[in-house]
Design a protein around this motif. Structure first.
Motif, PDB file in Angstrom:
ATOM      1  N   UNK A 163       0.889  -1.219   0.030  1.00  0.00           N
ATOM      2  CA  UNK A 163       0.148   0.189   0.009  1.00  0.00           C
ATOM      3  C   UNK A 163       0.849   1.362   0.059  1.00  0.00           C
ATOM      4  N   UNK A 164       0.175   2.402  -0.498  1.00  0.00           N
ATOM      5  CA  UNK A 164       0.852   3.529  -0.399  1.00  0.00           C
ATOM      6  C   UNK A 164       0.456   4.755   0.288  1.00  0.00           C
ATOM      7  N   UNK A 165       1.386   5.728   0.723  1.00  0.00           N
ATOM      8  CA  UNK A 165       0.733   6.831   1.654  1.00  0.00           C
ATOM      9  C   UNK A 165      -0.313   7.590   1.069  1.00  0.00           C
ATOM     10  N   UNK A 166       0.011   7.635  -0.480  1.00  0.00           N
ATOM     11  CA  UNK A 166      -1.112   8.531  -1.055  1.00  0.00           C
ATOM     12  C   UNK A 166      -2.580   7.926  -1.046  1.00  0.00           C
ATOM     13  N   UNK A 167      -2.827   6.982  -0.741  1.00  0.00           N
ATOM     14  CA  UNK A 167      -4.048   6.446  -0.494  1.00  0.00           C
ATOM     15  C   UNK A 167      -4.692   7.131   0.899  1.00  0.00           C
ATOM     16  N   UNK A 168      -4.016   7.447   1.581  1.00  0.00           N
ATOM     17  CA  UNK A 168      -4.499   7.810   3.065  1.00  0.00           C
ATOM     18  C   UNK A 168      -5.652   8.897   3.031  1.00  0.00           C
TER      19      UNK A 168
END
Length: 400
Positions: A163-168
């Motif tokens: 998973x990527x932090x941009x999805x937060x």
């Protein structure tokens, strides 16, 4: 006297209890896992796996990938070595973020064939990890893909995602995380490379936020490697990893700092974010990896050991000719020292090699470093030679 002795013993016991209460509690143990990301295994994997066994509980192994032009391909994993290792294995399927779409039927066929191949060789993965850098706007479709894929996986096979932090910031994230058993939050190489490879403060913040959203266990994927940046004709940086690129231009080296990662690990053990289950290190290093921590340093960071480098000058002598080397006796990879000096030596001739240049006076040899080169923990590098009457070990001085 017996009553006095009893009171004294009671007082001592109470003091020990109070003293123990003042001691800081040990940090929460975090599971330590390891990515194996080589697309073709080599004989060197056998020793690297053996050396990693004491520090890492689980292996996450690149197994299969899909790319826009190349299509699907399997990593050439030595399944016999993987079986002999005996640790739990998670097979990782890399779906390139530039794929125009995710073909569920084709993905299911490829994954099933890969799993059958592994099982026939005696390797039964405990889990499957999907590594897909989905655009945030496409997370609803990615969620549907995962829900349908999960229905077709073998019973008992755990499903996780990178998973990527941009999805937060996406309202879709809670539903996405409900579709899998766990997630692996990648906190390295997720920003413009010109801003650096890794930011420990941001990593900590992202982990805290992820723990507040996720209701299931999650892991942090942490870096144990470096890259180089090269400018292209358009001005945007080009990233060079282990495979050299046939491009001219000055290379700016970016390396994850072991001391920074060790401090982050300590913080996460002392105050773990909610639902944080462990750390996964990218990646298993092999001998000759130019831009990876040594396994000695990686293991020391994972185990929470104090990091330190220690240089020792060693030499071999034959007929008055000395070959002079530096040995890194510590558990920390480190740059070669800037200067190495030999005092009170009467030498007829000498010279530096491997990036060292000699400065000679009647009673001193000084080897000056011309370029910074890292030496792995436990590694050795020749710095020069000298023809002298005699050299004593205590005559050497090493200056960082």
């Amino acid at each position: 006297m017996p009553a006095t002795s009893s009171l004294r013993r009671l007082g001592c016991a109470m003091a020990l209890v109070l003293l123990a209460g003042c001691q800081p509690e040990p940090g929460t143990p975090l599971d330590q896992q390891l990515y194996i990301w080589q697309r073709q295994w080599r004989p060197a994997h056998e020793q690297a796996l053996a050396d990693s066994r004491a520090s890492f509980s689980t292996l996450r192994v690149l197994a299969l990938q899909a790319q826009p032009k190349a299509g699907w391909s399997r990593a050439l994993v030595d399944l016999a070595q993987l079986k002999a290792d005996g640790r739990p294995v998670v097979a990782v399927v890399r779906l390139d973020g530039q794929l125009p779409g995710l073909d569920l039927q084709l993905a299911q066929q490829q994954i099933s064939a890969m799993l059958a191949h592994w099982q026939a060789a005696g390797v039964n993965p405990a889990g499957l990890e999907i590594d897909h850098d989905s655009a945030t706007a496409r997370l609803p479709g990615y969620t549907d893909f995962l829900l349908q894929l999960r229905k077709q996986l073998p019973h008992g096979l755990k499903l996780s995602i990178t998973a990527l932090p941009a999805w937060l910031g996406s309202p879709q994230l809670p539903a996405l995380l409900q579709a899998v058993d766990s997630s692996v939050l990648q906190v390295h190489a997720v920003s413009d490379p010109r801003q650096g490879l890794f930011d420990p403060a941001k990593a900590r913040q992202w982990a805290e936020r992820w723990g507040r959203i996720s209701e299931k266990p999650f892991y942090l994927a942490l870096p144990a490697y470096g890259v180089a940046l090269l400018p292209d004709t358009g001005g945007a940086p080009v990233v060079e990893s282990e495979t050299p690129l046939n491009l001219a231009g000055e290379r700016r080296e970016l390396l994850a700092d072991p001391q920074q990662l060790a401090e982050l690990g300590r913080q996460l053990r002392d105050e773990p974010p909610t639902h944080l289950a462990g750390l996964i290190w990218f990646r298993l290093p092999l001998p000759g990896d130019r831009r990876a921590w040594s396994l000695t340093t990686l293991g020391a960071v994972a185990r929470g050991e104090t990091l330190a480098g220690q240089w020792q000058v060693r030499y071999t002598q034959q007929g008055g000719l000395y070959d002079i080397s530096l040995v890194n006796l510590g558990n920390l990879d480190q740059p070669l020292p800037a200067r190495v000096a030999l005092n009170n030596a009467t030498c007829e001739a000498a010279d530096g090699v491997n990036g060292y240049r000699l400065q000679q006076t009647p009673k001193q040899l000084v080897f000056n470093r011309q370029a910074s080169v890292r030496v792995a923990a436990g590694g050795q590098r020749t710095l020069g030679w000298a023809r002298c009457m005699e050299i004593t070990q205590g005559a050497w001085n090493v200056y960082p």
